[in-house]
Design an enzyme around this catalytic site. Structure first.
Site, short mmCIF file in Angstrom:
data_model
loop_
_atom_site.label_atom_id
_atom_site.label_comp_id
_atom_site.label_asym_id
_atom_site.label_seq_id
_atom_site.Cartn_x
_atom_site.Cartn_y
_atom_site.Cartn_z
N LYS A 143 0.65 -1.13 -0.11
CA LYS A 143 0.02 -0.09 -0.46
C LYS A 143 0.44 0.95 0.23
O LYS A 143 2.41 1.16 0.75
CB LYS A 143 -0.78 0.10 1.13
CG LYS A 143 -1.95 0.94 1.25
CD LYS A 143 -2.90 0.94 3.19
CE LYS A 143 -3.88 1.73 2.85
NZ LYS A 143 -4.87 1.75 3.81
N SER A 194 -9.69 1.98 3.16
CA SER A 194 -8.96 2.55 1.82
C SER A 194 -8.09 2.10 0.91
O SER A 194 -7.10 1.92 0.24
CB SER A 194 -8.07 3.25 2.78
OG SER A 194 -7.34 3.03 3.89
N SER A 201 -10.05 -0.93 7.09
CA SER A 201 -8.87 -0.89 5.38
C SER A 201 -8.18 -1.43 5.65
O SER A 201 -8.61 -1.94 4.18
CB SER A 201 -8.34 0.57 5.92
OG SER A 201 -9.02 1.93 5.67
N1 GLN Z 1 -12.86 4.07 6.31
C1 GLN Z 1 -12.46 4.48 7.45
C2 GLN Z 1 -11.82 5.90 7.91
O1 GLN Z 1 -11.90 6.30 6.94
C3 GLN Z 1 -11.36 3.64 8.06
C4 GLN Z 1 -9.94 3.49 7.38
C5 GLN Z 1 -8.63 2.92 7.53
O2 GLN Z 1 -8.82 1.38 8.74
N2 GLN Z 1 -7.84 3.51 7.57
O3 GLN Z 1 -11.18 6.50 8.42
#
Ligand code: GLN
Length: 456
Positions: free
Chosen positions: A52, A127, A151
């Site tokens: 990532k 994400s 994410s």
């Molecule tokens: N969707 C969640 C957020 O926007 C989790 C994102 C993540 O785990 N990086 O914070």
């Protein structure tokens, strides 16, 4: 070569990668050369790993999906990347993500929109959508993601692959671009539970460069996997499984609920006792998470000032250099989080929001601890729906945040969780995968992985 040609074939349809390494075959050749000299090549030799793009790599750009880090090349590898390479793994490229990990669809990337391999008109989740799509489409064998509020697990569910969120502190965060430091953890994607477990074994363990990394070492997480032919009739006899009642409430798609209930029956057939457990504080997780995550991110992102990293606006004096660089460099979602977080931390509102959310976090942590004293693992859906259409929730942040209901509590409690495919619902050309989430006690990844392996 076969992975690379597969990667190139499907990449125009998926856009999983922000950068593809140009040294993969050279690195593979070096491994072959070592092999011919009878040298140790390491347990990940030749395994292609997607990373990532919020995880730093010295030999490739690391943008975090943000314009503010366009063309940024860190001078070092994240500890997790360093460990993968030391064991022979080859980093095939950097995968797409929502800017700095803030989002649930990967549409929040400043660079491109990634598609779900099961239906390219749908989101891969986020994400870590690029890392999930890449493993799902077999563009690489395994990949690294990060999980602050789901994410790794939600995109694993949307893309029909295995996603593992380790216990907070199990994996060093050194070189992971900080989103919300008390919640962030690097996690693993694989097309099987064993693959995810092997990758976790490679990256876990204490690191003096991350003061929150645990000194519990790096066990061989798959060492006690029974071979498939030795499973017996009820290989999970006696295992106590708690199905979290609040995760089957209204707001969850009917197809998802029934798929997870079938998975629960399958666990019973394997010998588990499955009982519903109630976590009354469950629904408080979402508001507490968004206050804490925004607050921490508003502080963490202050480092992007146009001076220390990345792109810099031309300006006559210092304040407008900061302001213009940030105004141009950050996307809308990131700006909104910074505003919300700054608000929640401000003197007049701190007690009402930030402090309150910390108190809720303690309540949540205790309720999970109590449920895990009574049960070996807890199960729930990984997300309230299967993958939805690109654009569907893009302009409705609250609907997007609501989709994180299944995962954020686990980060607030710091626990490990494994998501694995457990069935399909209708949709797309071939159906859409649904993920089952298994939550374990802190540092008990071994149990989660073993149960997951037998379940799959
Ligand atoms: N969707 C969640 C957020 O926007 C989790 C994102 C993540 O785990 N990086 O914070």
């Amino acid at each position: 070569e076969s992975y690379l040609s597969r990667l190139r074939l499907v990449e125009p349809h998926l856009n999983s990668f922000l950068h593809v390494s140009d040294s993969v075959l050279r690195e593979a050749q070096e491994i072959d050369d070592k092999l011919s000299r009878n040298e140790d090549i390491g347990p990940l030799a030749g395994v292609l790993v997607g990373v990532k793009d919020n995880i730093c790599t010295a030999d490739m750009p690391s943008t975090g999906g943000s314009r503010i880090l366009e063309n940024y090349r860190p001078p070092f590898d994240a500890t997790a990347v360093k460990r993968v390479k030391a064991l022979g793994g080859i980093v095939v490229g950097k995968t797409n993500l929502d800017e700095f990990g803030m989002g649930s669809t990967t549409e929040g990337s400043a660079y491109k929109v990634t598609s779900n391999p099961w239906d390219i008109s749908r989101v891969p989740g986020g994400s870590s959508g690029g890392s999930a799509a890449a493993v799902s489409a077999r563009q690489c064998a395994v990949s690294l993601g990060s999980d602050t509020g789901g994410s790794v697990r939600q995109p694993a569910s949307f893309c029909g692959v295995v996603g593992l969120k380790p216990t907070y502190g199990r994996v060093s965060r050194y070189g992971l671009m900080a989103y919300a430091s008390s919640l962030d953890v690097i996690g693993c994607f694989g097309s099987s539970v064993a693959d995810a477990g092997i990758l976790l074994g490679a990256i876990s363990g204490h690191d003096r460069l991350d003061a929150t990394s645990s000194d519990r070492g790096a066990p061989d997480f798959t060492a006690h996997f029974p071979p498939a032919d030795a499973f017996g009739a009820k290989p999970l006899q006696g295992l106590r499984v708690g199905l979290i009642r609040e995760t089957l409430d209204s707001g969850v798609d009917h197809g998802v609920t029934s798929t997870v209930q079938r998975a629960a029956s399958h666990l019973e057939e394997l010998g588990c006792t499955v009982k519903e457990v109630s976590l009354p504080s469950f629904s408080l997780g979402l508001p507490a998470y968004y206050i804490l995550a925004s607050s921490e991110s508003s502080s963490n992102l202050s480092r992007y000032d146009g001076v220390r990293y990345g792109s810099q606006a031309a300006a006559e004096e210092l304040n407008s250099l900061y302001g213009d660089s940030r105004a141009r460099g950050f996307g809308a979602e990131v700006k909104m989080r910074i505003l919300m977080g700054t608000y929640a931390l401000s003197a007049g509102y701190y007690n009402a929001y930030y402090k309150r959310a910390q108190q809720v976090r303690t309540v949540i942590r205790k309720s999970f601890k109590a449920a895990l004293d009574e049960n070996d693992i807890l199960i729930s859906p990984a997300a309230p729906s299967a993958a939805y259409k690109i654009g569907e929730k893009k302009n409705d942040p609250l609907a997007m945040y609501a989709g994180d209901i299944m995962t954020v509590n686990v980060n607030l409690a710091g626990l490990p969780a494994l998501v694995l495919p457990c069935g399909f619902v209708e949709g797309g050309p071939a159906g859409l995968p649904v993920g089952l989430q298994m939550i374990g006690a802190a540092f008990d990844e071994e149990k989660l992985l073993k149960v997951g392996h037998i379940f799959e």
